[in-house]
Design an enzyme around this catalytic site. Structure first.
Site, PDB file in Angstrom:
ATOM      1  N   HIS A  88      -0.527   4.663  -0.958  1.00 15.74           N
ATOM      2  CA  HIS A  88      -1.982   4.550  -1.009  1.00 15.74           C
ATOM      3  C   HIS A  88      -2.716   5.382   0.041  1.00 15.74           C
ATOM      4  O   HIS A  88      -3.909   5.616  -0.093  1.00 15.74           O
ATOM      5  CB  HIS A  88      -2.414   3.088  -0.888  1.00 15.74           C
ATOM      6  CG  HIS A  88      -2.170   2.290  -2.142  1.00 15.74           C
ATOM      7  ND1 HIS A  88      -0.926   2.147  -2.703  1.00 15.74           N
ATOM      8  CD2 HIS A  88      -3.013   1.601  -2.946  1.00 15.74           C
ATOM      9  CE1 HIS A  88      -1.014   1.396  -3.785  1.00 15.74           C
ATOM     10  NE2 HIS A  88      -2.270   1.056  -3.964  1.00 15.74           N
ATOM     11  N   ASN A 140       0.829  -1.210   0.000  1.00 15.92           N
ATOM     12  CA  ASN A 140       0.000   0.000   0.000  1.00 15.92           C
ATOM     13  C   ASN A 140       0.861   1.257   0.000  1.00 15.92           C
ATOM     14  O   ASN A 140       0.375   2.353   0.332  1.00 15.92           O
ATOM     15  CB  ASN A 140      -0.929   0.001   1.221  1.00 15.92           C
ATOM     16  CG  ASN A 140      -1.857  -1.179   1.190  1.00 15.92           C
ATOM     17  OD1 ASN A 140      -2.391  -1.524   0.143  1.00 15.92           O
ATOM     18  ND2 ASN A 140      -2.033  -1.830   2.324  1.00 15.92           N
TER      19      ASN A 140
HETATM   20  N1  GLY Z   1      -3.013  -4.134  -3.769  1.00 16.77           N
HETATM   21  C1  GLY Z   1      -2.401  -4.466  -2.543  1.00 16.77           C
HETATM   22  C2  GLY Z   1      -2.473  -5.902  -2.185  1.00 16.77           C
HETATM   23  O1  GLY Z   1      -2.824  -6.720  -3.009  1.00 16.77           O
HETATM   24  O2  GLY Z   1      -2.211  -6.258  -1.071  1.00 16.77           O
END
Ligand code: GLY
Length: 352
Positions: free
Chosen positions: A235, A232
Protein backbone atom coordinates in the site's frame (compact mmCIF):
# COMPACT_ATOMS: atom_id res chain seq x y z
CA UNK A 1 -21.03 -24.95 1.06
CA UNK A 2 -21.28 -22.01 3.47
CA UNK A 3 -18.16 -21.04 5.39
CA UNK A 4 -18.28 -19.14 8.69
CA UNK A 5 -15.24 -17.27 10.02
CA UNK A 6 -15.21 -15.65 13.46
CA UNK A 7 -13.46 -12.35 14.05
CA UNK A 8 -12.60 -12.90 17.73
CA UNK A 9 -12.59 -9.59 19.59
CA UNK A 10 -12.65 -9.64 23.36
CA UNK A 11 -10.48 -6.72 24.44
CA UNK A 12 -11.68 -4.67 27.43
CA UNK A 13 -13.55 -7.69 28.81
CA UNK A 14 -16.39 -7.24 26.34
CA UNK A 15 -16.97 -9.92 23.72
CA UNK A 16 -17.44 -8.08 20.41
CA UNK A 17 -16.73 -11.12 18.25
CA UNK A 18 -18.71 -11.53 15.06
CA UNK A 19 -19.04 -13.95 12.21
CA UNK A 20 -18.30 -13.49 8.54
CA UNK A 21 -20.51 -15.79 6.46
CA UNK A 22 -19.14 -16.69 3.00
CA UNK A 23 -21.06 -18.65 0.38
CA UNK A 24 -23.39 -18.63 -2.56
CA UNK A 25 -26.94 -17.46 -1.79
CA UNK A 26 -26.22 -16.46 1.83
CA UNK A 27 -27.70 -12.95 1.49
CA UNK A 28 -30.95 -13.84 3.24
CA UNK A 29 -29.01 -14.63 6.44
CA UNK A 30 -28.72 -10.86 7.04
CA UNK A 31 -32.15 -11.10 8.74
CA UNK A 32 -30.76 -13.66 11.21
CA UNK A 33 -27.72 -11.49 11.93
CA UNK A 34 -30.01 -8.52 12.64
CA UNK A 35 -32.26 -10.69 14.85
CA UNK A 36 -29.15 -11.70 16.81
CA UNK A 37 -28.32 -8.07 17.63
CA UNK A 38 -31.27 -7.73 19.99
CA UNK A 39 -34.41 -5.63 19.86
CA UNK A 40 -33.87 -4.02 16.45
CA UNK A 41 -37.11 -2.55 15.13
CA UNK A 42 -35.83 -0.48 12.23
CA UNK A 43 -33.10 -1.12 9.72
CA UNK A 44 -31.59 1.47 7.37
CA UNK A 45 -30.23 -0.16 4.23
CA UNK A 46 -27.42 1.99 2.81
CA UNK A 47 -26.49 1.19 -0.76
CA UNK A 48 -25.93 2.62 -4.25
CA UNK A 49 -27.91 2.43 -7.47
CA UNK A 50 -27.52 -0.89 -9.26
CA UNK A 51 -26.16 -2.92 -6.33
CA UNK A 52 -27.53 -6.47 -6.28
CA UNK A 53 -29.38 -7.93 -3.28
CA UNK A 54 -30.15 -4.60 -1.66
CA UNK A 55 -33.87 -5.13 -1.11
CA UNK A 56 -35.35 -6.04 2.26
CA UNK A 57 -36.79 -9.27 0.82
CA UNK A 58 -33.45 -10.42 -0.64
CA UNK A 59 -31.73 -9.77 2.70
CA UNK A 60 -34.36 -11.62 4.77
CA UNK A 61 -35.40 -8.44 6.58
CA UNK A 62 -39.14 -9.11 6.65
CA UNK A 63 -39.48 -8.86 10.43
CA UNK A 64 -38.33 -5.24 10.77
CA UNK A 65 -39.24 -1.83 9.34
CA UNK A 66 -36.83 -0.97 6.57
CA UNK A 67 -35.81 2.37 5.05
CA UNK A 68 -33.52 2.65 2.03
CA UNK A 69 -30.73 5.20 1.58
CA UNK A 70 -28.92 5.50 -1.73
CA UNK A 71 -25.55 7.25 -1.84
CA UNK A 72 -23.63 8.45 -4.89
CA UNK A 73 -21.05 6.45 -6.77
CA UNK A 74 -17.33 7.16 -6.61
CA UNK A 75 -14.79 8.60 -4.20
CA UNK A 76 -16.21 12.12 -4.60
CA UNK A 77 -19.15 10.97 -2.48
CA UNK A 78 -17.01 9.49 0.28
CA UNK A 79 -17.33 12.65 2.36
CA UNK A 80 -18.55 14.13 5.63
CA UNK A 81 -21.49 15.53 3.64
CA UNK A 82 -22.61 12.01 2.71
CA UNK A 83 -22.22 10.86 6.32
CA UNK A 84 -24.22 13.87 7.57
CA UNK A 85 -26.93 13.31 4.96
CA UNK A 86 -27.24 9.65 5.98
CA UNK A 87 -27.50 10.54 9.66
CA UNK A 88 -30.22 13.10 8.91
CA UNK A 89 -32.09 10.48 6.87
CA UNK A 90 -31.77 8.04 9.80
CA UNK A 91 -33.50 10.66 11.99
CA UNK A 92 -36.28 11.03 9.41
CA UNK A 93 -36.66 7.24 9.29
CA UNK A 94 -37.02 7.12 13.09
CA UNK A 95 -33.89 5.08 13.86
CA UNK A 96 -33.07 4.93 17.57
CA UNK A 97 -30.01 3.72 19.43
CA UNK A 98 -31.29 0.14 19.38
CA UNK A 99 -31.70 0.01 15.60
CA UNK A 100 -29.26 -1.00 12.88
CA UNK A 101 -27.68 -0.05 9.57
CA UNK A 102 -27.17 -2.66 6.85
CA UNK A 103 -24.53 -1.57 4.30
CA UNK A 104 -24.82 -3.29 0.91
CA UNK A 105 -22.13 -2.52 -1.67
CA UNK A 106 -18.40 -2.12 -2.21
CA UNK A 107 -15.79 -0.74 0.15
CA UNK A 108 -16.90 2.84 -0.31
CA UNK A 109 -20.44 1.97 0.85
CA UNK A 110 -19.35 -0.09 3.84
CA UNK A 111 -16.78 2.58 4.87
CA UNK A 112 -19.27 5.47 4.71
CA UNK A 113 -22.26 3.58 6.12
CA UNK A 114 -20.04 2.18 8.88
CA UNK A 115 -18.87 5.71 9.75
CA UNK A 116 -22.47 6.94 9.81
CA UNK A 117 -23.44 4.00 12.07
CA UNK A 118 -20.44 4.73 14.33
CA UNK A 119 -21.54 8.37 14.67
CA UNK A 120 -25.33 8.19 14.80
CA UNK A 121 -26.54 8.30 18.44
CA UNK A 122 -22.83 7.79 19.26
CA UNK A 123 -22.92 4.39 17.64
CA UNK A 124 -25.54 1.94 16.44
CA UNK A 125 -25.12 -1.57 15.08
CA UNK A 126 -24.02 -2.13 11.49
CA UNK A 127 -24.05 -5.27 9.34
CA UNK A 128 -21.90 -5.30 6.21
CA UNK A 129 -22.94 -7.03 3.00
CA UNK A 130 -19.94 -6.53 0.69
CA UNK A 131 -20.81 -7.07 -2.95
CA UNK A 132 -17.31 -6.68 -4.42
CA UNK A 133 -14.35 -9.02 -4.11
CA UNK A 134 -12.31 -6.21 -2.56
CA UNK A 135 -15.02 -5.60 0.02
CA UNK A 136 -15.27 -9.29 0.89
CA UNK A 137 -11.56 -9.92 1.41
CA UNK A 138 -10.67 -6.57 2.93
CA UNK A 139 -12.80 -3.45 3.35
CA UNK A 140 -15.83 -4.93 5.12
CA UNK A 141 -13.78 -6.94 7.63
CA UNK A 142 -12.09 -5.44 10.66
CA UNK A 143 -14.08 -2.37 11.60
CA UNK A 144 -12.27 0.41 9.75
CA UNK A 145 -14.77 3.04 8.62
CA UNK A 146 -14.13 6.45 7.17
CA UNK A 147 -14.43 9.26 4.70
CA UNK A 148 -12.05 11.38 2.65
CA UNK A 149 -11.02 14.98 3.18
CA UNK A 150 -9.88 17.22 0.31
CA UNK A 151 -6.39 16.74 1.82
CA UNK A 152 -6.41 12.95 1.50
CA UNK A 153 -8.18 9.61 1.53
CA UNK A 154 -9.65 8.10 4.71
CA UNK A 155 -8.30 10.90 6.89
CA UNK A 156 -11.39 10.77 9.14
CA UNK A 157 -13.19 7.74 10.46
CA UNK A 158 -13.62 5.40 13.37
CA UNK A 159 -12.96 1.82 14.32
CA UNK A 160 -16.47 0.45 14.49
CA UNK A 161 -16.81 -3.29 14.31
CA UNK A 162 -19.86 -4.71 12.54
CA UNK A 163 -22.27 -7.10 14.21
CA UNK A 164 -21.75 -9.44 11.29
CA UNK A 165 -20.59 -9.62 7.67
CA UNK A 166 -22.38 -11.55 4.95
CA UNK A 167 -20.41 -12.25 1.74
CA UNK A 168 -22.73 -13.64 -0.92
CA UNK A 169 -20.45 -14.88 -3.69
CA UNK A 170 -23.32 -14.63 -6.19
CA UNK A 171 -22.62 -10.87 -6.22
CA UNK A 172 -19.28 -11.49 -7.92
CA UNK A 173 -21.07 -12.58 -11.11
CA UNK A 174 -22.33 -9.01 -11.54
CA UNK A 175 -18.92 -7.32 -11.28
CA UNK A 176 -17.03 -5.77 -14.15
CA UNK A 177 -13.65 -7.23 -15.08
CA UNK A 178 -12.02 -4.13 -13.61
CA UNK A 179 -13.77 -4.52 -10.27
CA UNK A 180 -12.70 -8.16 -10.16
CA UNK A 181 -9.11 -7.17 -10.99
CA UNK A 182 -9.14 -4.72 -8.11
CA UNK A 183 -10.33 -7.41 -5.73
CA UNK A 184 -7.58 -9.68 -6.98
CA UNK A 185 -5.02 -6.94 -6.20
CA UNK A 186 -5.97 -6.98 -2.50
CA UNK A 187 -6.26 -10.76 -2.56
CA UNK A 188 -2.70 -11.06 -3.88
CA UNK A 189 -1.24 -9.66 -0.65
CA UNK A 190 -2.64 -12.61 1.33
CA UNK A 191 -0.43 -14.98 -0.67
CA UNK A 192 2.57 -13.54 1.14
CA UNK A 193 1.20 -12.98 4.66
CA UNK A 194 1.12 -16.72 5.36
CA UNK A 195 2.71 -19.72 3.71
CA UNK A 196 -0.69 -20.90 2.45
CA UNK A 197 -1.07 -22.24 -1.05
CA UNK A 198 -4.01 -20.01 -2.01
CA UNK A 199 -3.44 -20.81 -5.67
CA UNK A 200 -4.69 -24.35 -5.18
CA UNK A 201 -8.06 -23.22 -3.75
CA UNK A 202 -11.34 -22.56 -5.51
CA UNK A 203 -12.77 -19.04 -5.25
CA UNK A 204 -15.05 -19.70 -2.27
CA UNK A 205 -12.29 -21.33 -0.23
CA UNK A 206 -9.87 -18.62 -1.23
CA UNK A 207 -12.21 -15.79 -0.17
CA UNK A 208 -12.90 -17.60 3.12
CA UNK A 209 -9.16 -18.14 3.71
CA UNK A 210 -8.39 -14.46 3.02
CA UNK A 211 -11.15 -13.55 5.51
CA UNK A 212 -9.61 -15.96 8.04
CA UNK A 213 -6.15 -14.44 7.61
CA UNK A 214 -7.54 -10.93 7.99
CA UNK A 215 -9.70 -11.97 10.97
CA UNK A 216 -6.69 -13.43 12.74
CA UNK A 217 -4.59 -10.29 12.18
CA UNK A 218 -7.42 -7.95 13.27
CA UNK A 219 -8.10 -10.06 16.38
CA UNK A 220 -4.44 -9.72 17.36
CA UNK A 221 -4.26 -5.93 16.81
CA UNK A 222 -7.67 -4.36 16.37
CA UNK A 223 -6.54 -0.71 16.45
CA UNK A 224 -3.42 -1.12 14.33
CA UNK A 225 -0.84 -0.45 16.99
CA UNK A 226 1.46 -2.97 15.33
CA UNK A 227 0.73 -6.17 13.45
CA UNK A 228 -2.38 -4.97 11.62
CA UNK A 229 -0.14 -2.74 9.53
CA UNK A 230 0.91 -5.93 7.70
CA UNK A 231 -2.43 -5.70 5.91
CA UNK A 232 -0.99 -2.62 4.22
CA UNK A 233 1.48 -4.78 2.28
CA UNK A 234 1.84 -3.13 -1.12
CA UNK A 235 0.00 0.00 0.00
CA UNK A 236 2.86 2.47 0.49
CA UNK A 237 3.61 2.91 -3.21
CA UNK A 238 -0.06 2.26 -4.04
CA UNK A 239 -1.22 5.28 -2.04
CA UNK A 240 1.45 7.49 -3.62
CA UNK A 241 0.40 6.38 -7.11
CA UNK A 242 -3.24 7.03 -6.25
CA UNK A 243 -2.56 10.54 -5.04
CA UNK A 244 -0.16 11.37 -7.89
CA UNK A 245 -2.51 10.14 -10.58
CA UNK A 246 -5.62 11.64 -9.00
CA UNK A 247 -8.27 9.85 -10.98
CA UNK A 248 -6.39 8.06 -13.69
CA UNK A 249 -5.05 5.22 -11.55
CA UNK A 250 -6.73 4.57 -8.65
CA UNK A 251 -9.25 6.33 -6.65
CA UNK A 252 -11.73 3.87 -5.43
CA UNK A 253 -12.39 1.04 -7.75
CA UNK A 254 -8.85 0.88 -9.06
CA UNK A 255 -7.23 0.75 -5.61
CA UNK A 256 -6.50 -2.96 -5.94
CA UNK A 257 -4.65 -2.40 -9.20
CA UNK A 258 -2.36 0.07 -7.43
CA UNK A 259 -1.84 -2.41 -4.57
CA UNK A 260 -0.74 -5.06 -7.09
CA UNK A 261 1.92 -2.67 -8.44
CA UNK A 262 2.92 -1.82 -4.87
CA UNK A 263 3.32 -5.48 -3.89
CA UNK A 264 5.83 -6.22 -6.61
CA UNK A 265 7.65 -2.95 -5.94
CA UNK A 266 7.88 -3.85 -2.24
CA UNK A 267 9.35 -7.23 -3.20
CA UNK A 268 11.95 -5.58 -5.46
CA UNK A 269 12.79 -3.12 -2.67
CA UNK A 270 13.15 -5.99 -0.18
CA UNK A 271 15.55 -7.66 -2.61
CA UNK A 272 17.53 -4.42 -3.03
CA UNK A 273 17.82 -4.20 0.77
CA UNK A 274 19.09 -7.81 0.92
CA UNK A 275 16.00 -9.11 2.71
CA UNK A 276 14.81 -11.61 0.07
CA UNK A 277 16.25 -13.25 -3.05
CA UNK A 278 15.33 -13.01 -6.72
CA UNK A 279 13.29 -16.22 -6.54
CA UNK A 280 11.00 -14.70 -3.93
CA UNK A 281 10.58 -11.57 -6.06
CA UNK A 282 9.64 -13.84 -8.94
CA UNK A 283 7.00 -15.48 -6.72
CA UNK A 284 5.40 -12.03 -6.30
CA UNK A 285 5.51 -11.40 -10.05
CA UNK A 286 4.00 -14.84 -10.67
CA UNK A 287 1.04 -14.17 -8.35
CA UNK A 288 0.40 -10.60 -9.53
CA UNK A 289 1.09 -10.80 -13.27
CA UNK A 290 0.42 -14.53 -13.66
CA UNK A 291 -2.19 -15.90 -11.27
CA UNK A 292 -4.21 -12.68 -11.06
CA UNK A 293 -3.51 -11.26 -14.54
CA UNK A 294 -2.66 -7.83 -13.12
CA UNK A 295 0.15 -5.52 -14.12
CA UNK A 296 3.10 -4.84 -11.88
CA UNK A 297 4.54 -2.17 -14.21
CA UNK A 298 4.75 1.23 -12.51
CA UNK A 299 2.94 3.84 -14.61
CA UNK A 300 4.60 7.21 -15.09
CA UNK A 301 2.11 9.29 -13.10
CA UNK A 302 4.92 11.13 -11.31
CA UNK A 303 8.70 11.16 -11.12
CA UNK A 304 10.69 9.17 -8.57
CA UNK A 305 11.32 12.20 -6.32
CA UNK A 306 7.65 13.12 -6.20
CA UNK A 307 6.62 9.55 -5.40
CA UNK A 308 9.17 9.38 -2.56
CA UNK A 309 7.85 12.69 -1.18
CA UNK A 310 4.29 11.35 -1.31
CA UNK A 311 5.31 8.13 0.44
CA UNK A 312 6.93 10.15 3.22
CA UNK A 313 3.55 11.85 3.80
CA UNK A 314 1.65 8.56 4.12
CA UNK A 315 -0.37 8.67 7.33
CA UNK A 316 1.13 5.34 8.39
CA UNK A 317 4.68 6.66 8.08
CA UNK A 318 6.08 7.04 11.60
CA UNK A 319 9.78 7.66 10.94
CA UNK A 320 10.82 8.61 7.43
CA UNK A 321 9.82 6.02 4.85
CA UNK A 322 7.88 3.10 6.24
CA UNK A 323 7.29 -0.01 4.17
CA UNK A 324 5.80 -3.41 4.80
CA UNK A 325 8.53 -5.70 3.45
CA UNK A 326 9.12 -9.39 3.05
CA UNK A 327 12.18 -10.82 4.73
CA UNK A 328 13.71 -13.84 6.43
CA UNK A 329 11.06 -13.66 9.18
CA UNK A 330 8.26 -13.13 6.71
CA UNK A 331 6.41 -9.91 5.97
CA UNK A 332 6.99 -7.17 8.57
CA UNK A 333 6.81 -3.41 9.05
CA UNK A 334 10.18 -1.75 8.37
CA UNK A 335 10.70 1.86 9.44
CA UNK A 336 13.41 4.26 8.40
CA UNK A 337 13.91 2.84 4.90
CA UNK A 338 16.57 4.89 3.07
CA UNK A 339 14.75 7.22 0.69
CA UNK A 340 17.70 7.27 -1.72
CA UNK A 341 17.46 3.49 -2.25
CA UNK A 342 13.72 3.82 -2.86
CA UNK A 343 14.17 6.72 -5.27
CA UNK A 344 16.92 4.98 -7.24
CA UNK A 345 14.87 1.81 -7.60
CA UNK A 346 11.82 3.77 -8.70
CA UNK A 347 13.92 5.68 -11.24
CA UNK A 348 15.09 2.34 -12.70
CA UNK A 349 11.57 0.93 -12.87
CA UNK A 350 9.66 3.95 -14.15
CA UNK A 351 9.21 3.98 -17.92
CA UNK A 352 11.51 6.48 -19.65
N1 GLY B 1 -7.31 -2.58 4.90
C1 GLY B 1 -6.39 -2.74 5.95
C2 GLY B 1 -7.01 -2.93 7.28
O1 GLY B 1 -8.20 -3.17 7.38
O2 GLY B 1 -6.35 -2.83 8.28
Amino acid sequence: MTRRVTVALATGGVDRSYDVVVGHGVRSSVGEVVAGIGAVRRVAIVTQEGIPFSSAAALGLDAVQVSRHVIGDGEDHKTFDTVARLCREFVAAGLTRGDAVVAVGGGMVTDVAGFAAASYHRGIAVVHVPTTLLGMVDAAIGGKTGANLPEGKNLVGAFWQPAGVVCDLDALATLSERELRCGRGEMAKYHFLTGDDLQSMDLADRVARCVEIKAEVVASDERESGRRALLNYGHTLAHALEIASDHSIAHGEAHGEAVAIGLVFAARLAERLGRIDAERVQAHVQVVDGEYALSSAIPHVAGADELVALMARDKKAVDGLTFVLDGPQGVEVVVGVDGTVVRDLLAELLPA
